[in-house]
Design a protein around this motif. Structure first.
Motif, PDB file in Angstrom:
ATOM      1  N   GLU A  38     -10.024   6.765   2.767  1.00 39.65           N
ATOM      2  CA  GLU A  38     -10.028   6.471   1.341  1.00 39.65           C
ATOM      3  C   GLU A  38      -9.108   5.302   0.990  1.00 39.65           C
ATOM      4  O   GLU A  38      -9.267   4.665  -0.051  1.00 39.65           O
ATOM      5  N   ARG A  39      -8.152   5.006   1.838  1.00 39.68           N
ATOM      6  CA  ARG A  39      -7.188   3.944   1.536  1.00 39.68           C
ATOM      7  C   ARG A  39      -7.564   2.623   2.201  1.00 39.68           C
ATOM      8  O   ARG A  39      -6.820   1.631   2.119  1.00 39.68           O
TER       9      ARG A  39
ATOM     10  N   ASP B 118      -8.100  -0.290  -0.220  1.00 38.24           N
ATOM     11  CA  ASP B 118      -6.895  -0.849  -0.835  1.00 38.24           C
ATOM     12  C   ASP B 118      -6.172  -1.815   0.091  1.00 38.24           C
ATOM     13  O   ASP B 118      -5.205  -2.464  -0.313  1.00 38.24           O
TER      14      ASP B 118
ATOM     15  N   MET C 134       0.837  -1.206   0.000  1.00 38.03           N
ATOM     16  CA  MET C 134       0.000   0.000   0.000  1.00 38.03           C
ATOM     17  C   MET C 134       0.863   1.245   0.000  1.00 38.03           C
ATOM     18  O   MET C 134       1.917   1.268   0.628  1.00 38.03           O
TER      19      MET C 134
ATOM     20  N   ASP D 206      -8.593  11.016   4.494  1.00 34.52           N
ATOM     21  CA  ASP D 206      -7.613  10.460   3.561  1.00 34.52           C
ATOM     22  C   ASP D 206      -7.256   9.034   3.964  1.00 34.52           C
ATOM     23  O   ASP D 206      -7.070   8.149   3.105  1.00 34.52           O
TER      24      ASP D 206
ATOM     25  N   ARG E  40       1.951   6.850   3.597  1.00 38.05           N
ATOM     26  CA  ARG E  40       2.008   8.316   3.791  1.00 38.05           C
ATOM     27  C   ARG E  40       3.125   8.646   4.752  1.00 38.05           C
ATOM     28  O   ARG E  40       3.411   7.886   5.669  1.00 38.05           O
TER      29      ARG E  40
END
Length: 467
Positions: free
Chosen positions: A387-388, A391, A12, A384, A15
């Motif tokens: 949103e991941r 995944d 993934m 944010d 960040r």
């Protein structure tokens, strides 16, 4: 079956960790300390400027005279008491020239006798000494009034000719004109010789009051029975007519204890030796000077007795020489309270504190201060993370997202404690956080129920290794 190394699956996208936000607390503490330090430095500098050393010029007579010796004693006392005042002693050939120097404003201090020419700007600080007039006659020939001196030849025992002028003035005021009958006694002539062999009907001695107590010559002459001490009648009337004079009393036994002379207190007149200061000298300066003088009398007394009994100057408005306001303040115990004395300094301190504090506050607010971040702005970072979630194909990936979410929450809590994050939009942040947290929980449950299929290549590798 050939074995192939597994190709790592791209993980993934990670960040970057959020930077640790620097707290404003250290800056606030630093600015507070700097404000106090600079304020203290400003006040200290102001106090030093106010209390800086001040040198006073002291005009005196001859270098070895009592005035010069007293000035030297006073200079030593000022130094020993760590006073801000210092003396510059300027000797002259005589007292008259010292007074003239004072009158020309070339000196701040001087010592004068009240029969001298008084400078108009002279203000009394202290009475250093008294000169008393001793009216002496041959034993058995008492003088009851000054009028009886009209036909007598009078000798004057004094340090200078100015005393002869003084005696003549007194006799003129008492309606006993002196004419040529008053003259200075020849140097070295003793009192008993003047009364017995020199043809004088009376002797008037002008002596320091301190000397009358210490001089044993009077007692030696008294034992020979050659003189008598007389009162000066109407002393009070004389002082009214001639303000340079003061009423004086010679107590019983002052001149001689055995035989007792005088046998009872005798009224006479005298003069005062005054320490004077320029009227323009500041009140605090003279007040400090007066305090040092009155609190150190014993150290200022000369060996010969001069200034052995320092007295406060007359503070009445009708005094012959008006007292300086600084001396009056100390004599009348009008010393200011702590608040009154240091009010100006406190005002400076408060003003300095306000100005310096305002400057640092402006610097902190506009330049170095970290502006508070709104909690609602951090809701974007939370969303944010959300949103991941889709995944994330493994529990490990979800754990990373969970850690990132908790890091954001910790940042908000610490930031609100330290004042670098404001509570604006807290409801929005809370809603976003709870939503993402629940999403992670649901994704975790899904992955546990439906684990992802294993990679075929990995299976092949394991099969080959088993074979």
């Amino acid at each position: 079956m050939s074995a192939e190394a597994p190709t790592p699956r791209p993980g993934m996208p990670r960040r970057l960790r959020m930077p640790v936000v620097k707290s404003n607390r250290s800056q606030i503490v630093l600015f507070s300390i700097l404000t106090l330090v600079l304020t203290a430095a400003t006040v200290w500098a102001g106090r030093t400027w106010v209390r800086n050393a001040e040198t006073l010029v002291f005009a005196v007579g001859q270098a070895n005279g009592p005035e010069a010796r007293f000035a030297a004693r006073l200079a030593t006392v000022l130094k020993n008491n760590s006073s801000r005042l210092r003396l510059k002693i300027v000797p002259n050939s005589d007292s008259a020239k010292a007074i003239a120097q004072f009158d020309r404003k070339e000196a701040n201090l001087a010592i004068l006798r009240t029969d001298a020419k008084i400078p108009p700007r002279a203000r009394a600080v202290a009475i250093l000494e008294h000169d008393v007039l001793l009216l002496v006659s041959p034993a058995g020939k008492k003088i009851k009034t000054l009028a009886e001196l009209k036909k007598k030849k009078i000798a004057v025992i004094a340090e200078n000719e100015s005393s002869v002028t003084l005696i003549r003035t007194i006799l003129d005021l008492s309606e006993a004109p002196a004419a040529g009958r008053v003259q200075m006694a020849p140097p070295g002539t003793t009192l008993d010789k003047l009364l017995t062999t020199s043809g004088f009907g009376a002797v008037i001695a002008v002596v320091h009051a301190s000397r009358t107590v210490k001089d044993k010559n009077f007692e030696q002459i008294a034992r020979r029975g050659t003189f008598a001490l007389n009162a000066i009648d109407a002393a009070k009337a004389l002082t009214r007519k001639y303000p340079v004079l003061s009423e004086e009393t010679i107590e019983s036994g002052t001149l001689s204890a055995s035989p007792t002379i005088p046998e009872e207190d005798v009224e006479t007149v005298g003069l005062q030796w005054l320490l004077v200061a320029q009227s323009g000298l500041s009140t605090p300066t003279v007040s400090d000077l007066a305090r040092i003088i009155y609190e150190n009398k014993s150290e200022l007394a000369l060996d010969g007795g001069f200034a052995s009994k320092i007295e406060p100057a007359a503070t009445d408005k009708d005094a012959f020489i008006v007292a300086h306001p600084g001396a009056t303040e100390y004599i009348n115990d009008e010393s200011k309270s702590f608040i009154e004395r240091y009010s100006d300094l406190m005002y400076v301190a408060l003003a300095a504190l306000g100005i310096i504090g305002s400057l640092f506050a402006a610097l902190y607010a506009k330049v170095t201060r970290i502006a508070p971040e709104k909690a609602s702005e951090l809701a974007t970072a939370v969303l944010d993370v959300g949103e991941r979630i889709a995944d994330a194909k493994s529990l490990d990936a979800l754990d990373e997202l969970q850690d990132e979410l908790e890091t954001i929450l910790r940042r908000v809590v610490i930031g609100m404690r330290d004042g670098i994050i404001s509570g604006d939009g807290m409801d929005t942040f809370k809603l976003g956080y709870e939503f993402v947290r629940d999403e992670i929980g649901m994704r975790r449950d899904h992955l546990k129920r439906h684990p992802p299929p294993q990679d075929d290549k990995v299976v092949a590798v394991k099969t080959a290794q088993s074979a």
